[in-house]
Design a protein around this motif. Sequence first.
Motif, PDB file in Angstrom:
ATOM      1  N   PRO A 245     -14.265   2.410  -4.897  1.00 55.52           N
ATOM      2  CA  PRO A 245     -13.409   3.593  -5.014  1.00 55.52           C
ATOM      3  C   PRO A 245     -12.021   3.217  -5.500  1.00 55.52           C
ATOM      4  CG  PRO A 245     -13.634   2.959  -2.720  1.00 55.52           C
ATOM      5  CD  PRO A 245     -14.567   2.085  -3.486  1.00 55.52           C
ATOM      6  N   GLU A 246     -11.277   4.222  -5.915  1.00 53.23           N
ATOM      7  CA  GLU A 246      -9.909   4.006  -6.359  1.00 53.23           C
ATOM      8  C   GLU A 246      -9.052   3.527  -5.191  1.00 53.23           C
ATOM      9  OE1 GLU A 246      -6.365   7.005  -7.430  1.00 53.23           O
ATOM     10  OE2 GLU A 246      -8.176   7.279  -8.645  1.00 53.23           O
ATOM     11  N   GLY A 247      -8.226   2.541  -5.456  1.00 53.50           N
ATOM     12  CA  GLY A 247      -7.390   1.972  -4.404  1.00 53.50           C
ATOM     13  C   GLY A 247      -7.575   0.473  -4.315  1.00 53.50           C
TER      14      GLY A 247
ATOM     15  N   ALA B 169       0.833  -1.205   0.000  1.00 52.61           N
ATOM     16  CA  ALA B 169       0.000   0.000   0.000  1.00 52.61           C
ATOM     17  C   ALA B 169       0.870   1.258   0.000  1.00 52.61           C
ATOM     18  CB  ALA B 169      -0.926  -0.011   1.212  1.00 52.61           C
ATOM     19  N   ILE B 170       1.948   1.251   0.764  1.00 53.52           N
ATOM     20  CA  ILE B 170       2.854   2.406   0.793  1.00 53.52           C
ATOM     21  C   ILE B 170       3.533   2.586  -0.559  1.00 53.52           C
ATOM     22  CG2 ILE B 170       4.967   3.324   1.830  1.00 53.52           C
ATOM     23  CD1 ILE B 170       4.137   1.877   4.439  1.00 53.52           C
TER      24      ILE B 170
ATOM     25  N   ILE C 233      -7.216  -4.787   4.882  1.00 49.65           N
ATOM     26  CA  ILE C 233      -6.349  -3.632   4.695  1.00 49.65           C
ATOM     27  C   ILE C 233      -6.831  -2.850   3.478  1.00 49.65           C
ATOM     28  CG2 ILE C 233      -3.993  -2.862   4.207  1.00 49.65           C
ATOM     29  CD1 ILE C 233      -3.004  -5.264   5.753  1.00 49.65           C
ATOM     30  N   THR C 234      -7.165  -1.593   3.704  1.00 46.80           N
ATOM     31  CA  THR C 234      -7.719  -0.736   2.666  1.00 46.80           C
ATOM     32  C   THR C 234      -6.809   0.467   2.465  1.00 46.80           C
ATOM     33  OG1 THR C 234      -9.964  -1.381   3.305  1.00 46.80           O
ATOM     34  CG2 THR C 234      -9.743   0.602   1.957  1.00 46.80           C
ATOM     35  N   ASP C 235      -6.521   0.791   1.194  1.00 40.99           N
ATOM     36  CA  ASP C 235      -5.695   1.966   0.910  1.00 40.99           C
ATOM     37  C   ASP C 235      -6.304   2.759  -0.239  1.00 40.99           C
ATOM     38  OD1 ASP C 235      -4.474   1.365  -1.793  1.00 40.99           O
ATOM     39  OD2 ASP C 235      -3.720  -0.384  -0.719  1.00 40.99           O
TER      40      ASP C 235
ATOM     41  N   ILE D 101      -4.257   4.568   5.016  1.00 43.53           N
ATOM     42  CA  ILE D 101      -4.289   3.102   5.092  1.00 43.53           C
ATOM     43  C   ILE D 101      -5.042   2.703   6.353  1.00 43.53           C
ATOM     44  CG2 ILE D 101      -2.903   0.997   5.227  1.00 43.53           C
ATOM     45  CD1 ILE D 101      -0.602   2.520   3.933  1.00 43.53           C
ATOM     46  N   THR D 102      -6.024   1.817   6.192  1.00 43.65           N
ATOM     47  CA  THR D 102      -6.800   1.312   7.322  1.00 43.65           C
ATOM     48  C   THR D 102      -6.540  -0.178   7.479  1.00 43.65           C
ATOM     49  OG1 THR D 102      -8.528   2.963   7.028  1.00 43.65           O
ATOM     50  CG2 THR D 102      -9.102   0.999   8.293  1.00 43.65           C
TER      51      THR D 102
END
Length: 596
Positions: free
Chosen positions: A138-140, A33-34, A55-57, A41-42
């Motif tokens: 959504p985007e991500g 994600a980074i 894990i959501t980013d 980031i969740t």
Amino acid sequence: MIQILDNDTINQIAAGEVIERPSAVVKELVENAIDAGSTAITIEIKEGGISFIRITDNGSGIAKNEIKTAFMRHATSKIRTMEDLLTASSLGFRGEALSSIAAVAQVELITRSRQEITGVRYEIAGGEEKSMEEVGCPEGTTFVVRNLFYNTPARKKFLKTKTTEGGYIQDLVLRYSLAHSDIRFHFIADGKTRLQTSGDGQVKTNIFYNYGPDVTRCIVPVEAESGEMKLTGFIGRPELSRGNRTFMNYFVNGRYIKSPVITGAIEQAYREFLMNHRYPFTVLMLSIDSRCLDVNVHPTKLEVRFTNQEEVYNFFYQSIYDALKQSTQIPEVTLEPETKRREPAAPMPRAKQEEKSPEPFEKKAIERMEKEPGYAEMLPEEKPPLCVKEGVQMNLIREELIREDVPQFRIIGQVFDTYWLLEYQSELLIIDQHAAHEKVLYERLMKRLEQKEGLTQNLAAPVVVTLSAREMETLSANAEVFENIGFRFESFGDREYLIQGVPSDFLDVPGKELFLELLDGLMEEGNKKPETVLERCASMACKAAVKGNTQMSLAEARKLFEQMLCMDQPYHCPHGRPTTIAMSKREFEKKFKRIV
């Protein structure tokens, strides 16, 4: 017969190197994600991440036509050739994470790249594809990992408790939030927010979020450059030291690592400022040319090699040492005695006056001198029986019933403000007052621990401590040990605990320091509980015992030696040093040639 392993077996072997516990799953997915340029980031887990990780980013997402390829072994967008491996600047690059996770868990991926209108929902379990469909999102990217090690139950047995595994994940997220303060991190465990940062780019803000105000007040900044190396961050003043290395955090090019080179440099820089077996607080970020760094040492990427390790060592050492020297180390003090200050102090409340007054103490000593023949001549006139150090020795004298089994001895006197000479039976005893007091305190503590009857002194002003997730888990698992020693505490918020009482024999050592001393020992990885408790109790006794080069009154000394000589093994302190050196009457007579 030699044969080639099938893909499932190969994938599970590879997964064993990369994914050994839930925190490893979180590590790999957060690093992805980074690398994807996320600013938020969740991380959400249930049951320590064993049953559920999400894990959501808001990063760049994964293109639809690359999703299946991403779950193949050694598939990566970070490098192309061996030369790229030598200069990799991204956190991930090996291409093993997704295939390893998918081999031992049920994985659901929902993602949308910036160039696409709709997203994709993809499911894979045990390395086998289950479904793939278009969805609105959504985007991500969102990864959901369920039932880790569901198909390898033998490996699942090696996991620790859900609380412990969750603590490892929280420690991991904490470190990422320190290294990447420009990213908003939100960590949720079993429906409750455990950590949340603002992403304002201020490392000090995240230190406050994670460690609380007490730590933040005691840190100093570090900023230094040398050639192509740059070091920034914060270090703790010496008073912030702890009993293990848990609070030592350092990062290389945004990556949390463990390096004996850097650890050695940090500890050497603090050597003049800390006692043995005390370790500092650090949050340090090293930026270095990636060509000077080999991160492809281990699949977990926690270890690195420096091509210029001597330069790195010296750079860390000098930068930290200079920052410590520049920070204020000398507290304000007055050289005038309390009774000779130029400005009159405010009148003390009556209760406190009585507590401070040495008169009752002197009366007891005088009464005893009158009752015991020869007692007065043992006390030199130039050393009246006063308690020299405020509040330090008074707890040696406790009113107890007169016992017939108290050993009979004669105190000759004190030498060098540390050693006492006693005539006991037919021997001359030379006693180290610190070692003797340490032994008495330790034996008392051990007896109360064994009998589960901790003697507590309630604090007039309770002390608040802020604990990390692992510290909270350790405290919860060992609450009975703390209570049996004499601590009384209760939860006082999400991560705060209120220390309401401390062991009664240790009033002269700050309760918070004793509390954290025991907690640090129990928290260290691989420690055995009984041995750790004994070691920390010995350390507590050492801190609370009267020190050498401190004058003791005769009454205090007599009480201490009565207690010491009544013990089963009085002649060694808990650390093995002798409390007493004995010389018999016969040895005296031989020395003076009275006998041959």
